[in-house]
Design a protein around this motif. Sequence first.
Motif, short mmCIF file in Angstrom:
data_model
loop_
_atom_site.label_atom_id
_atom_site.label_comp_id
_atom_site.label_asym_id
_atom_site.label_seq_id
_atom_site.Cartn_x
_atom_site.Cartn_y
_atom_site.Cartn_z
N ALA A 95 1.06 -1.22 0.17
CA ALA A 95 -0.15 0.56 -0.75
C ALA A 95 0.85 1.68 -0.24
O ALA A 95 0.30 2.43 -0.08
N PHE A 96 1.79 0.82 0.26
CA PHE A 96 2.81 2.39 0.48
C PHE A 96 3.50 2.49 -0.37
O PHE A 96 3.17 3.84 -1.04
N VAL A 97 3.40 2.00 -2.05
CA VAL A 97 3.81 2.29 -3.64
C VAL A 97 2.23 3.08 -3.87
O VAL A 97 2.49 3.76 -3.78
N PHE A 98 1.28 2.96 -3.40
CA PHE A 98 -0.07 4.37 -3.74
C PHE A 98 0.28 5.51 -3.44
O PHE A 98 -0.25 6.10 -3.35
N ILE A 99 0.78 5.23 -1.84
CA ILE A 99 0.59 6.01 -0.76
C ILE A 99 1.80 7.01 -1.90
O ILE A 99 1.76 8.46 -1.53
N ILE A 100 3.13 6.67 -2.07
CA ILE A 100 3.59 7.60 -2.91
C ILE A 100 3.94 8.18 -3.65
O ILE A 100 3.68 9.70 -3.94
N PHE A 101 1.76 7.52 -4.37
CA PHE A 101 1.49 8.61 -5.39
C PHE A 101 0.68 9.71 -5.22
O PHE A 101 0.39 10.23 -6.36
N LEU A 102 0.30 9.74 -4.30
CA LEU A 102 0.14 11.70 -3.25
C LEU A 102 1.08 12.04 -3.47
O LEU A 102 0.88 13.26 -3.78
N PHE A 103 2.42 12.01 -3.32
CA PHE A 103 3.45 12.73 -3.87
C PHE A 103 4.12 13.58 -5.00
O PHE A 103 5.59 13.31 -4.40
N ARG A 104 3.22 12.70 -5.52
CA ARG A 104 3.63 12.36 -7.07
C ARG A 104 4.72 14.00 -7.97
O ARG A 104 5.75 14.34 -7.89
N VAL A 401 10.17 0.98 -4.58
CA VAL A 401 9.36 0.57 -5.62
C VAL A 401 8.23 2.30 -6.10
O VAL A 401 8.08 2.66 -7.23
N GLY A 402 7.97 2.66 -4.76
CA GLY A 402 6.34 3.70 -5.10
C GLY A 402 7.25 4.69 -5.78
O GLY A 402 7.13 5.55 -7.05
N ILE A 403 8.65 5.16 -5.37
CA ILE A 403 9.55 6.23 -5.85
C ILE A 403 10.11 6.42 -7.16
O ILE A 403 9.41 6.52 -8.44
N MET A 404 10.64 4.67 -7.59
CA MET A 404 10.84 4.62 -9.07
C MET A 404 9.16 4.14 -9.48
O MET A 404 9.70 4.84 -11.26
N TYR A 405 7.92 3.63 -9.80
CA TYR A 405 7.29 3.84 -10.44
C TYR A 405 6.61 4.53 -10.74
O TYR A 405 6.39 5.76 -11.36
#
Length: 416
Positions: A95-104, A401-405
């Motif tokens: 779920a942290f991957v999807f949370i990271i997308f809040l801060f694109r 992984v979230g930052i990479m995506y």
Amino acid sequence: MSNLKKLYLNLYVIVYALYAYFNKGIAYSFLVEGLLVLGLVLLLLERRSYEFPWNRKMLLLVLFVGVTCVYIGRGLLRYNPIDVIRDSFMLNYIAFVFIIFLFREQLDYLIERLALVYKWYPLVACCSFLSLSYIPFFGELKVFGDIHLLHYKYGDMAVHLFITTMLLLNGYIKLERRFMVANAVLIAYLFLIASSYNRAGMVSYIIAFTVFVFCTHDKALKQRILSSLKFVPVVILAALPFYMSTQVEENFQGRKLGLDQLSNNITSIVNPDNSTGNLNDNKIWRLVWWGKIIDYTFGGEYFFNGKGLGMSLATDDDIPMAEEDLRAPHNFHLNILARFGVPFFCVWLYWIFLNLRGIRLKEQDPFRLILLVIFIMFILNASFDVFLEGPMGAFPFWTFVGIMYAKEAEVINIQA
């Protein structure tokens, strides 16, 4: 950025720093789990402006989380709910991957803050190790659960040292020359310590670094790396006196600091027949357990569904363990195989392949290559340790992984 998002992002970095600096000593604080819940609440509040790319890799992550939810329901019918939920977090941290997308839009700020965390990592880790080794007070200090606050898993240390090395070599950590040299010596010192206690961390570091050098197509960067490599023997020689003068007791596995231990660890990898004592025993029980998992999945009744969540695999597979609370084999991928079955395991391997398939592209973005080799470091270490099952490994892994995506999505948007 709203004040709420800014507050959460700063909290995110603080919690990340605490887990990077204190590792297992803070694992039972449940700060990561609380951060995860807060992030999901924030995601719901921001749902109208929230979006993430519906590409194959992200869809597979959604699939992993969805299947895990189904397995939670299945496990609750048979096992202790706490154990079921505990096991489910091996994939719930996705779920942290999807949370990271809040801060694109704040991605550069997040990367900058994480680089600051790793700027101080060698010094903090060194002080923690020496304090735990020489000051009795810290050996007895327990804040969360029954774990010493400064207790550190050395395979995890090797992962964080690798991230520090990558950020340092590529200029994301800014230091004056004298402090750069001091940091390099501290990294070498800590790497020798980690290598003494953990073979997997040592090998993973070397392999991931080799991949980075081999796959770097930026001529200026490669030249800078090769120039830096010439100083590695000097840095190691500078760190050796500190390493040799550090006298600590054997750990629970019978390993200690010293050139003999380093030599035995390296020899046991290069020539397995020469490994003796605990090094050999440690290898045998892993292979026995891994063999059992492969037998009852690929060739047995658990081919399609695995054993599920909630049971201790060590107990269920009849594996005698020195650590009573160890529930999973020292291999995240085989843990997935045992609990979810062969089809899910194959999809997991396919997801790893999707992430790595473009690693040798000549037009590779330099920062994406850094993220990919960090990804490799995590995956390799997780192949020989209980790492991604808990917050100490999973939180930083899924963060990167979230930052990479998010970076990939940023590049696609720019090109469009």
